[in-house]
Design an enzyme around this catalytic site. Structure first.
Site, PDB file in Angstrom:
ATOM      1  N   HIS A   9       8.433 -14.803  -9.535  1.00  0.00           N
ATOM      2  CA  HIS A   9       8.321 -13.343  -9.573  1.00  0.00           C
ATOM      3  C   HIS A   9       7.067 -12.911 -10.328  1.00  0.00           C
ATOM      4  CE1 HIS A   9      10.012  -9.257 -10.956  1.00  0.00           C
ATOM      5  NE2 HIS A   9       9.907  -9.195  -9.644  1.00  0.00           N
ATOM      6  N   HIS A  52       1.708  -4.493 -10.932  1.00  0.00           N
ATOM      7  CA  HIS A  52       3.077  -4.069 -10.681  1.00  0.00           C
ATOM      8  C   HIS A  52       3.279  -2.570 -10.813  1.00  0.00           C
ATOM      9  CE1 HIS A  52       7.339  -3.227 -11.515  1.00  0.00           C
ATOM     10  NE2 HIS A  52       7.538  -4.124 -10.563  1.00  0.00           N
TER      11      HIS A  52
END
Length: 248
Positions: A9, A52
């Site tokens: 991730h 992100h």
């Protein structure tokens, strides 16, 4: 027992600064993951950048929205020191750099389109054009919490796989997915524990189940037993250890 795909991730973000070149490289050096998950935005001057959040405060030494920054300004940010002083000097990559890295290393890539806090015009086509230019249609799949965006991606290029991210229970999810052309479902892992019937529902519709962000052994083992197709984790080394123990 079927071994799911194992994804890191935002790179190996459990130990290294998320979405940094170092975090991506360490997936290769320190894990046996099949692929990585990452995120893309568009800068003020139209560049596709890996990051992100829609703003840069949490994981850099800067502040402000990506949409208001040029690529040059993004490159000046230190995206490593927030994690630890030893990681100072890490800088963002473009989408093209990440795609080239994955093509060279043969890692699969789950690219999340971050178009729901800021709605980036043309993001879908821009990302798909980069993928197709490298002939990586079989190596990359897209996902987003913006399900309209995922619907649009299939219209642009039906060959590229798409997934619907979600983190809250849906009412009548069986009817909801009938209206979708997505290939995958990306539920947060505890939703499969809350509604275990979802595994059979999605698989019955021919949809893969790619779940996130599973960071402890107990839940990793649970997801494997439930038969998910992909597990995405910050703790990429532990994920690979559990996968090997249960499936090899």
């Amino acid at each position: 027992m079927k071994k799911p795909l194992l994804f890191a991730h935002r790179g190996f973000s459990g130990k290294y600064p998320e979405n940094s070149p170092l975090a991506f490289q360490k997936v290769i050096e320190e894990t046996d993951c099949d692929g990585i998950e990452s995120d893309v935005h568009i800068t003020k001057d139209g560049q596709l950048v890996i990051f992100h959040d829609a703003s840069v405060e949490r994981t850099s030494n800067g502040s402000g929205w990506i949409k208001d920054k040029t690529m040059e300004e993004m490159l000046q940010l230190d995206i490593g020191a927030w994690k630890s002083p030893e990681f100072a000097g890490q800088h963002v990559w473009t989408l093209g750099q990440l795609l080239d890295f994955c093509k060279e290393t043969r890692l699969l890539l789950n690219m999340e389109l971050k178009n729901y806090e800021v709605f980036y015009e043309g993001l879908e086509k821009r990302v798909i054009d980069e993928i197709c230019a490298r002939r990586m249609e079989e190596q990359v799949f897209l996902s987003s919490f913006n399900h309209i965006s995922m619907q649009a991606c299939k219209g642009i290029n039906p060959e590229i796989k798409t997934g619907l991210l979600y983190d809250k229970p849906f009412l009548d999810i069986d009817k909801y997915i009938e209206r979708s052309n997505a290939d995958y479902m990306h539920p947060r892992y505890m939703l499969l524990q809350y509604q275990p019937e979802l595994v059979e529902l999605y698989h019955g519709r021919g949809m893969n189940i790619n779940t996130w962000t599973v960071n402890d052994r107990e839940n990793m083992e649970d997801m494997i037993r439930r038969g998910v197709d992909c597990i995405i984790s910050n703790e990429a080394d532990l994920l690979c250890e559990v996968g090997q123990e249960m499936c090899d």
